[in-house]
Design a protein around this motif. Structure first.
Motif, PDB file in Angstrom:
ATOM      1  N   PRO A   1    -135.111   8.765 -54.261  1.00 18.92           N
ATOM      2  CA  PRO A   1    -134.938   7.325 -54.164  1.00 18.92           C
ATOM      3  C   PRO A   1    -134.877   6.706 -55.541  1.00 18.92           C
ATOM      4  O   PRO A   1    -135.416   7.239 -56.485  1.00 18.92           O
ATOM      5  CB  PRO A   1    -136.174   6.863 -53.410  1.00 18.92           C
ATOM      6  CG  PRO A   1    -137.169   7.931 -53.629  1.00 18.92           C
ATOM      7  CD  PRO A   1    -136.410   9.206 -53.830  1.00 18.92           C
ATOM      8  N   HIS A   2    -134.216   5.560 -55.658  1.00 19.06           N
ATOM      9  CA  HIS A   2    -134.135   4.866 -56.930  1.00 19.06           C
ATOM     10  C   HIS A   2    -135.370   4.014 -57.109  1.00 19.06           C
ATOM     11  O   HIS A   2    -135.953   3.549 -56.171  1.00 19.06           O
ATOM     12  CB  HIS A   2    -132.884   3.998 -56.966  1.00 19.06           C
ATOM     13  CG  HIS A   2    -131.649   4.769 -56.705  1.00 19.06           C
ATOM     14  ND1 HIS A   2    -131.115   5.654 -57.608  1.00 19.06           N
ATOM     15  CD2 HIS A   2    -130.843   4.824 -55.611  1.00 19.06           C
ATOM     16  CE1 HIS A   2    -130.023   6.200 -57.098  1.00 19.06           C
ATOM     17  NE2 HIS A   2    -129.845   5.722 -55.895  1.00 19.06           N
ATOM     18  N   GLU A   3    -135.704   3.788 -58.345  1.00 23.20           N
ATOM     19  CA  GLU A   3    -136.896   2.995 -58.662  1.00 23.20           C
ATOM     20  C   GLU A   3    -136.590   2.162 -59.881  1.00 23.20           C
ATOM     21  O   GLU A   3    -135.881   2.597 -60.777  1.00 23.20           O
ATOM     22  CB  GLU A   3    -138.057   3.952 -58.942  1.00 23.20           C
ATOM     23  CG  GLU A   3    -139.330   3.297 -59.401  1.00 23.20           C
ATOM     24  CD  GLU A   3    -140.054   2.633 -58.255  1.00 23.20           C
ATOM     25  OE1 GLU A   3    -139.505   2.575 -57.171  1.00 23.20           O
ATOM     26  OE2 GLU A   3    -141.168   2.156 -58.478  1.00 23.20           O
ATOM     27  N   PRO A   4    -137.057   0.933 -59.929  1.00 23.32           N
ATOM     28  CA  PRO A   4    -136.772   0.136 -61.118  1.00 23.32           C
ATOM     29  C   PRO A   4    -137.396   0.760 -62.356  1.00 23.32           C
ATOM     30  O   PRO A   4    -138.511   1.257 -62.286  1.00 23.32           O
ATOM     31  CB  PRO A   4    -137.422  -1.219 -60.798  1.00 23.32           C
ATOM     32  CG  PRO A   4    -138.397  -0.933 -59.744  1.00 23.32           C
ATOM     33  CD  PRO A   4    -137.887   0.243 -58.986  1.00 23.32           C
ATOM     34  N   PRO A   5    -136.671   0.799 -63.474  1.00 20.55           N
ATOM     35  CA  PRO A   5    -137.218   1.392 -64.688  1.00 20.55           C
ATOM     36  C   PRO A   5    -138.425   0.626 -65.185  1.00 20.55           C
ATOM     37  O   PRO A   5    -138.652  -0.516 -64.808  1.00 20.55           O
ATOM     38  CB  PRO A   5    -136.063   1.291 -65.678  1.00 20.55           C
ATOM     39  CG  PRO A   5    -134.942   0.623 -64.984  1.00 20.55           C
ATOM     40  CD  PRO A   5    -135.385   0.260 -63.597  1.00 20.55           C
ATOM     41  N   GLU A   6    -139.152   1.292 -66.076  1.00 22.68           N
ATOM     42  CA  GLU A   6    -140.326   0.644 -66.648  1.00 22.68           C
ATOM     43  C   GLU A   6    -139.898  -0.614 -67.394  1.00 22.68           C
ATOM     44  O   GLU A   6    -138.892  -0.637 -68.085  1.00 22.68           O
ATOM     45  CB  GLU A   6    -141.044   1.603 -67.594  1.00 22.68           C
ATOM     46  CG  GLU A   6    -141.663   2.774 -66.845  1.00 22.68           C
ATOM     47  CD  GLU A   6    -142.353   3.733 -67.788  1.00 22.68           C
ATOM     48  OE1 GLU A   6    -142.209   3.547 -69.003  1.00 22.68           O
ATOM     49  OE2 GLU A   6    -143.019   4.648 -67.295  1.00 22.68           O
TER      50      GLU A   6
ATOM     51  N   GLU B   1    -134.805   2.995 -52.275  1.00 19.92           N
ATOM     52  CA  GLU B   1    -135.216   3.586 -51.007  1.00 19.92           C
ATOM     53  C   GLU B   1    -136.718   3.412 -50.846  1.00 19.92           C
ATOM     54  O   GLU B   1    -137.492   3.706 -51.750  1.00 19.92           O
ATOM     55  CB  GLU B   1    -134.825   5.066 -50.955  1.00 19.92           C
ATOM     56  CG  GLU B   1    -133.317   5.259 -50.934  1.00 19.92           C
ATOM     57  CD  GLU B   1    -132.916   6.705 -50.784  1.00 19.92           C
ATOM     58  OE1 GLU B   1    -133.811   7.546 -50.618  1.00 19.92           O
ATOM     59  OE2 GLU B   1    -131.710   6.990 -50.845  1.00 19.92           O
ATOM     60  N   VAL B   2    -137.110   2.900 -49.695  1.00 20.88           N
ATOM     61  CA  VAL B   2    -138.525   2.708 -49.387  1.00 20.88           C
ATOM     62  C   VAL B   2    -138.771   3.270 -47.981  1.00 20.88           C
ATOM     63  O   VAL B   2    -139.066   2.526 -47.049  1.00 20.88           O
ATOM     64  CB  VAL B   2    -138.943   1.226 -49.490  1.00 20.88           C
ATOM     65  CG1 VAL B   2    -139.105   0.815 -50.934  1.00 20.88           C
ATOM     66  CG2 VAL B   2    -137.921   0.312 -48.822  1.00 20.88           C
ATOM     67  N   PRO B   3    -138.653   4.588 -47.804  1.00 21.81           N
ATOM     68  CA  PRO B   3    -138.769   5.190 -46.480  1.00 21.81           C
ATOM     69  C   PRO B   3    -140.200   5.171 -45.963  1.00 21.81           C
ATOM     70  O   PRO B   3    -141.148   5.324 -46.726  1.00 21.81           O
ATOM     71  CB  PRO B   3    -138.299   6.635 -46.706  1.00 21.81           C
ATOM     72  CG  PRO B   3    -138.647   6.905 -48.132  1.00 21.81           C
ATOM     73  CD  PRO B   3    -138.445   5.606 -48.854  1.00 21.81           C
ATOM     74  N   GLY B   4    -140.334   4.953 -44.666  1.00 20.22           N
ATOM     75  CA  GLY B   4    -141.642   5.063 -44.043  1.00 20.22           C
ATOM     76  C   GLY B   4    -142.210   3.760 -43.544  1.00 20.22           C
ATOM     77  O   GLY B   4    -142.292   2.773 -44.276  1.00 20.22           O
ATOM     78  N   SER B   5    -142.564   3.736 -42.255  1.00 22.94           N
ATOM     79  CA  SER B   5    -143.343   2.654 -41.662  1.00 22.94           C
ATOM     80  C   SER B   5    -144.108   3.246 -40.494  1.00 22.94           C
ATOM     81  O   SER B   5    -143.640   4.184 -39.853  1.00 22.94           O
ATOM     82  CB  SER B   5    -142.446   1.492 -41.207  1.00 22.94           C
ATOM     83  OG  SER B   5    -141.528   1.915 -40.228  1.00 22.94           O
TER      84      SER B   5
END
Length: 633
Positions: free
Chosen positions: A12-17, A235-239
């Motif tokens: 999944p992609h994540e915003p950089p620091e 991507e924020v999978p899971g609930s």
């Protein structure tokens, strides 16, 4: 011989620091680093077994409460008259499996919808493909593609399957969507995949009851994640859903919300973003996520190399584990929970840990040319797809039912040669989907279904699925990544693809049809969505089927409960019918969302939010990360 390379994970992609992180306040610190692993176990004969290890103890309780957001009062929009719906059709006798049978013709001599068109015979060969939680999640990252259609054929004989029968219609991710684990005092609820309806929870009565008035109101919403001017898709999978908590992944965190009021009751910070999530949970509310060990930078994405098990009721992390360190660490692609064990598959094969203690249960054997690709879990235990190298050009897949306590194989089925990937829809009963010779064509990942005896490993039935008729969908390489189906009472419930309705123009509709797992044949039962509506299975509720019925933006969306004997249905919940509500709910009606239903409440969560966009007009959809509706009881 060399082992074939494992398909790379879809991180999944994540915003950089340095970019703004999230809208929610901080909470718990990162989970404690987990320990290592014992020495690997010597290999066994055959397609491969694993190694024994410890047993379990319990977890702790608790949770507290905050306000929710909602739609503003939308301007009323004129509602066109409701279309005719649920017209039954006559059911001609169904031919024996493998026998060609002409379908009824429409004008111009074309076969009526629901009767597969002649298709060339297939030979056994490769497969590719993921599934809507719910799971389910779906659960786990990866793009889901449009679902398939069923064509019944055999070697050189065409099989025309009749989709017949009158009817009405109908919960992880899988995915969805499955039994909701109650809190401590409820001992009957099992592991459940949101959005996917796996396992066979048909024992006992249905728990979801129709209210006096199914009209629902918005309970709460979770704001969308905005990361600034350079917003991308993350991507924020899971609930997950328990009796008191709705939990949803965010960026490098998981948040628990009061299931009714929507105030945040706990926050679990993670060192890196979540890559995949189990759509199943234990009776005590324990589940697992796969995540990165650090937040990625602009130059490096980071690896999905850590497993964290946490308590859905409290948000407390029980343990975090990884295999190796640095460049030598194992990279995982999916994770599941079943039978008191956490199992994760990846580029180095599969590993198992005790759910409560985190003790290692099994690991890959050195020099083994077979490896565990991935697992499916749930209340039925664990099953695995195991791949063995036959030669440099050919791999052999095995479907194995496992003892979760030690990883030993209790039953095994050898898949036909030439299938590259396979997906386990359900562990008990054991149901597998695969794309034979890439015949699915639409990328849905399933051209054939296999019903397997979980105690002997013998094939019960195999039947082909035409991508132009049926709508189940599976992630390309994920073992547990299928959505939009339900399994119960030795039946497989599948949606058909949307097709032209009875009204000319833009009218469309679809159905849910039923397959007998003992024979692979259609039962003749059908649930019609109605003009301009679309149905998809959510999960089983005892002997009944729960389904999601998406309507036009000005009609709302329904959750319905279906008597699987008569196919008569009743509405459990109907979302608001105003234009803005309708448009907003439709934002969650894609393969990139999780749908959960429990205790009369509907929960929608985005697993791959779109790029930042804010509503302009008063009737435009409001982008939410999650949204909930409930009725007055």
């Amino acid at each position: 011989m060399t082992q074939p390379p494992q398909p790379p994970p879809r991180p999944p992609h994540e915003p950089p620091e340095g970019e703004p992180p999230r809208d929610t306040p901080p909470g718990f610190g990162p989970p404690e680093a987990g320990g290592g692993f014992g020495p690997p176990v010597p290999p066994a004969e055959g397609a491969g077994t694993r190694t024994p290890a410890p047993g379990p103890p319990p977890a702790g309780p608790g949770t507290p409460p905050l306000p929710a957001t909602g739609f503003g009062p939308p301007p009323p929009s004129p509602a066109p008259p409701a279309p005719a719906y649920g017209t039954p059709q006559a059911a001609p006798p169904q031919p024996a499996y493998g026998t060609p049978h002409p379908g009824p013709a429409q004008a111009g001599g074309q076969a009526a919808y629901g009767y597969p068109h002649p298709a060339p015979p297939y030979a056994t060969a490769p497969y590719t493909q993921q599934g809507h939680g719910a799971g389910q999640p779906p659960t786990g990252p990866g793009k889901r593609r449009p679902g398939p259609v069923f064509w019944m054929i055999s070697a050189t004989v065409l099989v025309i399957a009749l989709i017949v029968g009158g009817g009405v219609w109908y919960a992880n991710s899988g995915t969805d969507e499955t039994p909701v684990a109650k809190d401590k005092d409820d001992k009957k609820d099992k592991d459940g995949k949101g959005g996917s309806g796996t396992d066979d929870p048909t024992v006992g009565p249905a728990k979801e009851k129709a209210p006096a008035d199914p009209a629902a109101r918005q309970l709460f919403s979770v704001p969308m994640i905005y990361t600034g001017a350079n917003s991308r898709i993350y991507e924020v999978p899971g609930s997950w859903l328990t009796g008191k908590v709705y939990a949803k992944t965010g960026l490098s965190e998981i948040n628990g919300y009061d299931a009714v009021a929507g105030n945040r009751v706990w926050n679990l910070r993670l060192p890196g973003p979540v890559c995949a999530a189990s759509g199943f949970q234990s009776e005590e509310g324990l589940t697992a996520v796969l995540h990165k060990s650090v937040r990625p930078t602009r130059d490096e994405g980071g690896q999905c190399d850590k497993i964290t098990v946490f308590d859905l009721r409290t948000g407390k992390a029980l343990w975090t584990k990884g295999v190796g360190s640095g460049q030598g660490s194992a990279v995982f692609t999916e994770v599941t929970v079943g039978g008191g064990t956490v199992a994760a598959g990846g580029s180095r094969g599969g590993y198992g840990w005790d759910l409560r203690s985190g003790d290692q249960v099994w690991s890959p054997k050195p020099g083994d040319e077979c490896y565990d690709v991935g697992y499916q879990g749930g209340s039925g235990g664990l099953a695995v797809i195991r791949k063995c190298t036959i030669n440099t050009d050919q791999d052999q897949l095995f479907v194995q039912k496992l003892d979760p306590k030690d990883g030993s194989v209790s039953a095994e089925y050898k898949m036909p040669p030439g299938i590259d990937f396979a997906h386990i829809l359900s562990v008990s009963p054991l149901v597998v989907g695969a794309d034979v010779n890439e015949a699915a064509e639409d990328g849905s990942g399933v051209s054939d279904f296999f019903s397997i005896d979980g105690s002997t490993g013998k094939l019960r039935a195999r039947w082909p699925a035409d991508a132009k008729t049926y709508g189940v969908s599976c992630e390309a390489t994920a073992v547990s990544g299928c959505v939009d189906f339900a399994v119960g009472g030795d039946r497989l419930y599948l949606p058909t693809e949307k097709h032209q309705g009875k009204t000319q123009g833009y009218s469309s509709t679809n159905e849910i049809v039923v397959f007998d797992l003992a024979t692979g044949k259609l039962t003749g039962q059908r649930l019609d969505a109605g003009e301009d509506w679309e149905l998809r299975p959510l999960r089983m509720d005892g002997p009944r089927l729960l389904a999601y019925r998406a309507g036009p933006y000005d009609k709302g969306t329904q959750v319905v409960s279906v008597d699987t004997k008569t196919m008569k249905s009743e509405v459990l919940l109907n979302t608001p019918a105003d234009e803005r509500s309708g448009e907003t709910v439709q934002e969650f009606q894609s393969e990139f969302s999780d749908t959960l239903f429990g205790d009369g409440r509907l929960y929608l969560g985005a697993s791959m939010p779109e790029e930042e966009k804010k509503p302009v007009g008063p009737d435009e959809a409001i982008p939410y990360l999650a949204l909930s509706f409930g009725t007055t009881r």
